[in-house]
Design a protein around this motif. Sequence first.
Motif, mmCIF file in Angstrom:
data_model
loop_
_atom_site.group_PDB
_atom_site.id
_atom_site.type_symbol
_atom_site.label_atom_id
_atom_site.label_comp_id
_atom_site.label_asym_id
_atom_site.label_seq_id
_atom_site.Cartn_x
_atom_site.Cartn_y
_atom_site.Cartn_z
ATOM 1 N N PRO A 1 25.203 -0.189 -11.869
ATOM 2 C CA PRO A 1 24.352 -0.356 -10.713
ATOM 3 C C PRO A 1 23.380 0.881 -10.423
ATOM 4 C CG PRO A 1 26.571 -1.230 -10.296
ATOM 5 C CD PRO A 1 26.471 -0.298 -11.645
ATOM 6 N N ARG A 2 24.065 2.093 -10.243
ATOM 7 C CA ARG A 2 23.318 3.154 -10.181
ATOM 8 C C ARG A 2 22.165 3.414 -11.135
ATOM 9 N NH1 ARG A 2 28.414 3.159 -8.315
ATOM 10 N NH2 ARG A 2 28.709 4.258 -6.144
ATOM 11 N N MET A 3 22.398 3.286 -12.254
ATOM 12 C CA MET A 3 21.431 3.314 -13.321
ATOM 13 C C MET A 3 20.228 2.535 -13.062
ATOM 14 S SD MET A 3 23.677 3.067 -16.519
ATOM 15 C CE MET A 3 23.257 4.242 -18.039
ATOM 16 N N LEU A 4 20.370 1.197 -12.665
ATOM 17 C CA LEU A 4 19.537 0.354 -12.222
ATOM 18 C C LEU A 4 18.585 0.658 -10.927
ATOM 19 C CD1 LEU A 4 21.059 -2.800 -13.156
ATOM 20 C CD2 LEU A 4 19.176 -1.907 -14.407
ATOM 21 N N VAL A 5 19.515 1.192 -9.880
ATOM 22 C CA VAL A 5 18.793 1.485 -8.567
ATOM 23 C C VAL A 5 18.059 2.738 -8.252
ATOM 24 C CG1 VAL A 5 19.404 1.593 -6.088
ATOM 25 C CG2 VAL A 5 20.540 -0.314 -7.306
ATOM 26 N N LYS A 6 18.564 3.566 -8.970
ATOM 27 C CA LYS A 6 18.240 5.153 -8.715
ATOM 28 C C LYS A 6 16.516 5.378 -9.143
ATOM 29 C CE LYS A 6 19.980 9.797 -9.304
ATOM 30 N NZ LYS A 6 20.970 10.549 -9.659
ATOM 31 N N PRO A 7 16.132 4.682 -10.121
ATOM 32 C CA PRO A 7 14.965 5.122 -10.576
ATOM 33 C C PRO A 7 13.897 4.304 -10.036
ATOM 34 C CG PRO A 7 16.191 4.343 -12.629
ATOM 35 C CD PRO A 7 16.839 4.035 -11.347
ATOM 36 N N LEU A 8 14.357 3.416 -9.012
ATOM 37 C CA LEU A 8 13.224 2.719 -8.326
ATOM 38 C C LEU A 8 13.030 3.109 -7.221
ATOM 39 C CD1 LEU A 8 15.310 -1.076 -8.787
ATOM 40 C CD2 LEU A 8 13.565 0.053 -10.016
ATOM 41 N N PHE A 9 13.345 4.332 -6.627
ATOM 42 C CA PHE A 9 13.247 4.728 -5.104
ATOM 43 C C PHE A 9 12.853 6.287 -5.482
ATOM 44 C CE2 PHE A 9 15.533 0.920 -4.639
ATOM 45 C CZ PHE A 9 14.720 0.118 -3.866
ATOM 46 N N THR A 10 12.033 6.845 -4.651
ATOM 47 C CA THR A 10 11.693 8.301 -4.636
ATOM 48 C C THR A 10 13.090 9.018 -4.274
ATOM 49 O OG1 THR A 10 10.705 8.212 -2.510
ATOM 50 C CG2 THR A 10 9.329 8.267 -4.368
ATOM 51 N N ARG A 11 13.772 8.580 -3.354
ATOM 52 C CA ARG A 11 15.134 9.251 -2.948
ATOM 53 C C ARG A 11 16.343 8.409 -3.068
ATOM 54 N NH1 ARG A 11 13.896 10.777 2.428
ATOM 55 N NH2 ARG A 11 15.906 11.970 2.615
#
Length: 384
Positions: A291-301
């Motif tokens: 889940p973190r691999m998917l969510v992290k790149p979608l937002f600047t922070r």
Amino acid sequence: MLDKYKDLMEDCSMCNDQCVYGCPAFTINRTTTVYPGRKVYLARCIIKNEIELDENVQDVLYQCCSCGLCKTFCLYGIKGKPRDPVPLIQEIRHEIIRKGIKSDFVKEAEMRIKEFGNLYGDVSNVLKEVKAINKSGKNEGIIYLVDAEVLALSPEIPKAAIQLMNKKNVKPIISDMLETGYDIKAIGFLDEAASIAKNTADYLNNLSASKLIVSSPKAFYALTEWYKEINIEINKEVILETDFFRNLLIVHHSEYKLRPLDIQNFIKNEGLVVYHDGSFMARYLKKFDTPRMLVKPLFTRFEELRTSREEARPLAPAVYPLGLSEDYLKKLANNRIADIMELKPDYVVTSDSLSYAALKKYWEKDKVLSIPEALLMSFVDMEK
Ligand code: SF4
Ligand code: SF4
């Protein structure tokens, strides 16, 4: 059947209740009766016929949201053998129901199981809406099972997931069976749960497809672990929705390292995202990274909450909240929302439908996203 809990029943609580401050049932209801170890002790008394059963005893055993934190903080974990009160608590609920003790909330649950085959009631119209979205793409022998809990509490999640699949040219077969039986087992209806599990497995095994995507970690755990325990076989490759999206969307990724990833066709959203991980089944499945691999790149922070991964505090119960009052549920959510508000996020992404529904109800509706919604909002359709 209860022999497997012998060690747990003998030494749980001998540790002076070391796990109690991790237990949300105690945080909310400050009485010693709801300590994890005391519930195990109560179970032992019930098995040995040392206590008269009534609805009050039954009520104590439902003062548990099945979060599994007691196992995480168990003193015996230091020696590598943590005690886990949750399966025993769930089986003792069954023993009490079997003896005919049924509080009003247990009777209500029983009625729903008989009438609808799930705990949430009639979700057929929501299923129709979800199916209506599934319009384009190739059918490549992939089944998508959305469980009744997800349809009842967070239909936005499968709707976003299907739109995303269709955009990537995947048109899944949407399962008409909506219940693995796991929650029904967890609240104490073991026989009904086993029968539902058998029917669901027969239905899925007869569909001509080789892959089965499931919308929730709980359904994944049920089909891959619990079904084995009760000798039910699934003849498909069972894939958790987040793993499916990781393989479908991420072009270059490392299984083990979290770093900016190359996700094709996605844009970054401005702002801070906080990921709330229910971590219920993740604690058993040891699945934290995808889940973190998917969510992290979608937002600047991107920020983690003060407790996360294995030690994450729950925002909602792990299973259907039988016996837990509205006041209890609100306090459980608000305790976690306080951690969220410290970080002042622009968005919170969460992975399970009970947390998603609680966040929408008790916090800011427009800032709450599921993983498929976060992905969909960031997707740029290059072909248009
Ligand atoms: S599973 Fe969670 S709520 Fe239940 S006894 Fe353990 S820590 Fe408490
Ligand atoms: S689960 Fe572990 S820490 Fe908690 S009361 Fe039982 S033995 Fe003690």
